[in-house]
Design a protein around this motif. Sequence first.
Motif, PDB file in Angstrom:
ATOM      1  N   THR A 282       0.877  -0.974  -8.285  1.00 13.40           N
ATOM      2  CA  THR A 282       2.151  -1.700  -8.239  1.00 13.40           C
ATOM      3  C   THR A 282       3.019  -1.333  -9.430  1.00 13.40           C
ATOM      4  O   THR A 282       4.239  -1.145  -9.301  1.00 13.40           O
ATOM      5  CB  THR A 282       1.903  -3.221  -8.214  1.00 13.40           C
TER       6      THR A 282
ATOM      7  N   GLN B 193       9.306  -1.725  -1.021  1.00 14.98           N
ATOM      8  CA  GLN B 193       7.914  -2.104  -1.231  1.00 14.98           C
ATOM      9  C   GLN B 193       6.998  -0.913  -1.521  1.00 14.98           C
ATOM     10  O   GLN B 193       5.802  -1.112  -1.742  1.00 14.98           O
ATOM     11  CB  GLN B 193       7.370  -2.845   0.004  1.00 14.98           C
TER      12      GLN B 193
ATOM     13  N   VAL C 247       3.046  -3.302  -2.456  1.00 11.19           N
ATOM     14  CA  VAL C 247       3.019  -4.724  -2.772  1.00 11.19           C
ATOM     15  C   VAL C 247       1.829  -5.371  -2.063  1.00 11.19           C
ATOM     16  O   VAL C 247       1.011  -6.057  -2.681  1.00 11.19           O
ATOM     17  CB  VAL C 247       4.338  -5.410  -2.381  1.00 11.19           C
TER      18      VAL C 247
ATOM     19  N   ARG D 101       6.753   0.367  -9.516  1.00  9.53           N
ATOM     20  CA  ARG D 101       7.896  -0.224 -10.225  1.00  9.53           C
ATOM     21  C   ARG D 101       8.520   0.782 -11.185  1.00  9.53           C
ATOM     22  O   ARG D 101       9.749   0.876 -11.296  1.00  9.53           O
ATOM     23  CB  ARG D 101       7.457  -1.487 -10.957  1.00  9.53           C
TER      24      ARG D 101
ATOM     25  N   HIS E 268      -0.368  -3.424  -0.519  1.00  7.96           N
ATOM     26  CA  HIS E 268      -1.392  -2.384  -0.664  1.00  7.96           C
ATOM     27  C   HIS E 268      -2.039  -2.045   0.680  1.00  7.96           C
ATOM     28  O   HIS E 268      -3.245  -2.147   0.888  1.00  7.96           O
ATOM     29  CB  HIS E 268      -2.436  -2.803  -1.710  1.00  7.96           C
TER      30      HIS E 268
END
Length: 315
Positions: free
Chosen positions: A146, A50, A73, A150, A75
């Motif tokens: 995010t 995460q 995710v 990723r 935050h």
Amino acid sequence: MDVFPPLPLESWRDTKETLHRFVQIVGKIRLAASPRRNHWWNVPFHLTGQGITTRPMGPIRGGDAFCVDFDFVAHRLVVRTLSGRQTSFPLAERSVADFYRDTVTALIALDIDAAPQHPYPYDLPDARRPFAEDHEHRSYDPAAVTRYWRVLSQVNLLLEEYAAGFSGKTSPVHHFWHTFDIAVTRFSEREIAPPADADPVTREAYSREVISAGFWFGDDSVPAPAFYSYTAPEPPGLADRPLHPGSAQWSAARGSHIALLMYDDARAADDPWATTLGFLDSAYRAGAELTHWERRRECPGGITDPRLRAAPAAG
């Protein structure tokens, strides 16, 4: 999910500048609360499912062991202790000064005796301004963060695959908070005498001959994301060696050269993953051949057993 989704620097520069200072604050806590490892391997962040983590630290002066996680995710910043206590707070709508105050408050609430020993930015334009006084940097776009995580996660996996091809001394794949890049480094074990005027961080990082590979998200000197590789110390003729693919190039940097493959060029390739691995391998071979590294340390596919390496692939 796309391999290497787009993340132009200008689309999140303000958020990146804020987040960079957030992670420096927590990184400095990691520096203060962890036992020193060779080449500063104790200091960087590692990836989680995460976000990024300090990994467990402490205990300090009889206190509880603890861990600090960035959850990209939800935050939130999450601080947990080994005894099961935890506290957290949102990352958005906070200045660097707010984040610093809330992080210190969270540690105190959990009876954790740890804090940055030098609570100032490292190697950033505002390096003389304390974190506690930075009300300027306060941008936080959750969608951009995010996406950063990723991209970071995909690059992490790619660098793990690259790292598997070398059985000699190799660093973990880790995310450095001072330069905001992710890297893995191979070592030849030949000792290097750094310049007499080198700072302590540099002296420890480059006390051995290295070939490093990694990725950064863009900065003022290279204003776009890029994969990179360099050999230190740099052997004569390195910048004359070919790189793959053809869009990759050697770039002058602080008196030496660094191999660059721009992220958008990698994304545009028919096979971005294989193209990037090929780039890193070509840059590694350029340095390894000129410095006469031992080929026996190479282990394609992560296999060192000679019988398994000689066996035909199962199919």
